[in-house]
Design an enzyme around this catalytic site. Structure first.
Site, mmCIF file in Angstrom:
data_model
loop_
_atom_site.group_PDB
_atom_site.id
_atom_site.type_symbol
_atom_site.label_atom_id
_atom_site.label_comp_id
_atom_site.label_asym_id
_atom_site.label_seq_id
_atom_site.Cartn_x
_atom_site.Cartn_y
_atom_site.Cartn_z
ATOM 1 N N ASP A 125 1.061 -1.235 0.287
ATOM 2 C CA ASP A 125 -0.498 -0.072 0.223
ATOM 3 C C ASP A 125 1.109 1.287 -0.049
ATOM 4 O O ASP A 125 2.202 1.545 0.596
ATOM 5 C CB ASP A 125 -0.843 -0.246 0.442
ATOM 6 C CG ASP A 125 -2.386 1.127 0.795
ATOM 7 O OD1 ASP A 125 -2.152 1.330 0.064
ATOM 8 O OD2 ASP A 125 -2.520 1.404 2.248
ATOM 9 N N TRP B 268 2.880 7.556 -2.281
ATOM 10 C CA TRP B 268 4.757 8.190 -2.781
ATOM 11 C C TRP B 268 4.505 9.237 -3.849
ATOM 12 O O TRP B 268 5.451 9.950 -3.905
ATOM 13 C CB TRP B 268 5.062 6.553 -3.309
ATOM 14 C CG TRP B 268 6.282 6.215 -3.532
ATOM 15 C CD1 TRP B 268 7.343 6.070 -2.480
ATOM 16 C CD2 TRP B 268 7.049 6.519 -4.678
ATOM 17 N NE1 TRP B 268 9.026 6.253 -3.211
ATOM 18 C CE2 TRP B 268 8.376 6.875 -4.556
ATOM 19 C CE3 TRP B 268 7.080 6.874 -6.319
ATOM 20 C CZ2 TRP B 268 9.669 6.729 -5.262
ATOM 21 C CZ3 TRP B 268 7.768 7.265 -7.095
ATOM 22 C CH2 TRP B 268 9.366 6.888 -6.391
ATOM 23 N N HIS C 100 2.651 3.049 -9.295
ATOM 24 C CA HIS C 100 2.871 1.759 -9.676
ATOM 25 C C HIS C 100 3.690 1.239 -9.905
ATOM 26 O O HIS C 100 4.355 0.338 -9.831
ATOM 27 C CB HIS C 100 1.037 1.408 -9.940
ATOM 28 C CG HIS C 100 -0.162 2.380 -9.402
ATOM 29 N ND1 HIS C 100 -0.142 1.831 -7.957
ATOM 30 C CD2 HIS C 100 -0.913 2.871 -9.965
ATOM 31 C CE1 HIS C 100 -1.506 1.880 -7.492
ATOM 32 N NE2 HIS C 100 -2.020 2.785 -8.656
ATOM 33 N N TRP D 8 -11.691 -2.135 -8.544
ATOM 34 C CA TRP D 8 -12.686 -1.001 -9.952
ATOM 35 C C TRP D 8 -13.463 -0.018 -9.056
ATOM 36 O O TRP D 8 -13.656 0.564 -10.477
ATOM 37 C CB TRP D 8 -13.772 -2.646 -10.297
ATOM 38 C CG TRP D 8 -13.011 -4.069 -11.268
ATOM 39 C CD1 TRP D 8 -13.094 -4.837 -9.304
ATOM 40 C CD2 TRP D 8 -12.048 -4.364 -11.827
ATOM 41 N NE1 TRP D 8 -12.505 -6.054 -10.932
ATOM 42 C CE2 TRP D 8 -11.935 -5.703 -11.555
ATOM 43 C CE3 TRP D 8 -12.192 -4.131 -12.982
ATOM 44 C CZ2 TRP D 8 -11.987 -6.686 -12.546
ATOM 45 C CZ3 TRP D 8 -11.244 -3.488 -14.051
ATOM 46 C CH2 TRP D 8 -10.597 -5.956 -13.318
ATOM 47 N N LEU E 45 10.471 -20.614 -4.797
ATOM 48 C CA LEU E 45 9.749 -19.357 -4.303
ATOM 49 C C LEU E 45 8.120 -19.732 -4.833
ATOM 50 O O LEU E 45 8.821 -19.865 -6.210
ATOM 51 C CB LEU E 45 9.833 -18.141 -3.746
ATOM 52 C CG LEU E 45 9.079 -17.250 -3.337
ATOM 53 C CD1 LEU E 45 9.045 -16.706 -1.777
ATOM 54 C CD2 LEU E 45 9.007 -15.616 -3.966
ATOM 55 N N ARG F 19 2.264 -4.670 5.761
ATOM 56 C CA ARG F 19 0.986 -3.952 5.131
ATOM 57 C C ARG F 19 1.889 -2.700 5.442
ATOM 58 O O ARG F 19 2.447 -1.853 6.856
ATOM 59 C CB ARG F 19 -0.623 -3.744 5.922
ATOM 60 C CG ARG F 19 -0.935 -2.534 4.958
ATOM 61 C CD ARG F 19 -2.413 -2.370 5.278
ATOM 62 N NE ARG F 19 -2.593 -1.640 3.851
ATOM 63 C CZ ARG F 19 -4.242 -1.667 4.201
ATOM 64 N NH1 ARG F 19 -5.118 -2.291 5.106
ATOM 65 N NH2 ARG F 19 -5.078 -0.778 3.126
ATOM 66 N N ARG G 205 -5.553 -1.683 8.384
ATOM 67 C CA ARG G 205 -6.317 -3.062 8.078
ATOM 68 C C ARG G 205 -6.240 -3.832 7.038
ATOM 69 O O ARG G 205 -4.993 -4.099 6.886
ATOM 70 C CB ARG G 205 -7.406 -2.071 7.304
ATOM 71 C CG ARG G 205 -7.798 -0.890 7.689
ATOM 72 C CD ARG G 205 -8.751 -0.477 6.310
ATOM 73 N NE ARG G 205 -8.352 0.202 5.677
ATOM 74 C CZ ARG G 205 -7.611 1.760 5.756
ATOM 75 N NH1 ARG G 205 -7.281 2.095 6.355
ATOM 76 N NH2 ARG G 205 -7.409 1.798 4.034
#
Ligand code: FPP
Length: 262
Positions: free
Chosen positions: A42, A47, A59, A91, A153, A210, A216
């Site tokens: 998040d 940023w 992103h 969305w 991984l 997070r 949350r």
């Protein structure tokens, strides 16, 4: 005496770490690392806004940060990394941002699949693929196919994923099977529910991280996180690096996990 991460990496010839990374790695025991880490990446938008840039740039840098964390998790033998890339609620964002996120996902999957493959990393996806653009679906399909025999991984990308939807979907599938006579009602228990989750072969994360100061779960892995240790940091996702991951791991190792016992 349990081996520390620093010694184990040195033995494997993995290097290139700075002093503070090494100090943290000397505190970490390899036999008590989480097998499965969940990640809510998040803060990309904030940023970018802090730098007076469009959210999409955040992103893009977020995707770069993810690449480095994936490689590092693989190096230190984390078995599964589940990342929240696009939720069922995402969305609701402006169409331009949704389109850009889809484009970024396609590019990431196409561009990085060779790197993932070379590093023995297997791609998995959790979420409802049906309503995703066909280009995303085929990039996912191809990525899963070419990496399916890899044993390092597992990178589990949550795409069009919602925890409540996942639980409702499992209930629907089980109800259908009860109707067909495959199960009777008494057989419905948590093991059967787990078998019908997207993550049925992956198990529960021991640690959730997070970023960005939000505290949350935002509908991520609701069933699977029941006993997971939670780690929140104010770092915005594009700035999250190996040091921050090592700090989260140190915090995890200091905790006592009781699973409802004493
Ligand atoms: C949350 O930041 C982030 C997302 C909704 C998308 C996460 C995507 C990436 C890290 C990039 C690519 C991922 C893959 C798998 C290629 P936000 O936009 O909610 O930030 P904000 O809270 O500051 O607005």
């Amino acid at each position: 005496m349990a081996q520390v991460l620093h010694d184990s990496l040195r033995k494997k010839g993995v290097g290139g770490f700075d002093k503070s990374e090494e100090n943290l790695m000397k505190q970490l025991y390899i036999d008590n690392l989480p097998k499965h880490i969940a990640l809510i990446m998040d803060g990309n938008g904030r940023w970018a806004q802090k730098r007076k840039m469009p959210r999409n740039v955040g992103h893009k840098y977020g995707a770069e940060a993810l690449k480095k964390i994936v490689m590092f998790c693989n190096e230190i033998n984390i078995q599964i990394l589940s990342v929240y890339a696009f939720s069922t609620e995402n969305w609701r964002r402006p169409k331009t941002e949704v389109d850009m996120l889809m484009k970024l996902l396609i590019e990431y999957l196409q561009r990085e699949i060779d790197l993932l493959n070379r590093n023995n990393i297997r791609l998995e996806v959790s979420g409802d693929m049906e309503y995703l653009p066909v280009e995303v679906r085929s990039a996912v399909q191809k990525g899963k196919e070419v990496s399916k025999f890899n044993t390092g991984l597992i990178l589990n990308v949550a795409l069009n994923y919602g925890g409540r939807d996942e639980i409702a979907r499992a209930a629907r599938q089980i109800a259908e099977k009860v109707k067909n006579g495959e199960y009777n009602i008494q057989e419905i228990d948590k093991t059967l529910m787990e078998k019908h989750l997207y993550t049925s072969s992956l198990g529960d994360p021991e640690l959730l991280i997070r970023t960005s100061g939000e505290r949350r779960l935002s509908n991520f892995l609701l069933w699977q996180l029941a006993y997971t240790e939670l780690f929140f940091t104010d770092i915005l996702w594009p700035d999250f690096d190996r040091i921050h991951l090592l700090e989260a791991l140190c915090s995890y190792q200091k905790r006592e996990r009781r699973f409802g016992g004493i």
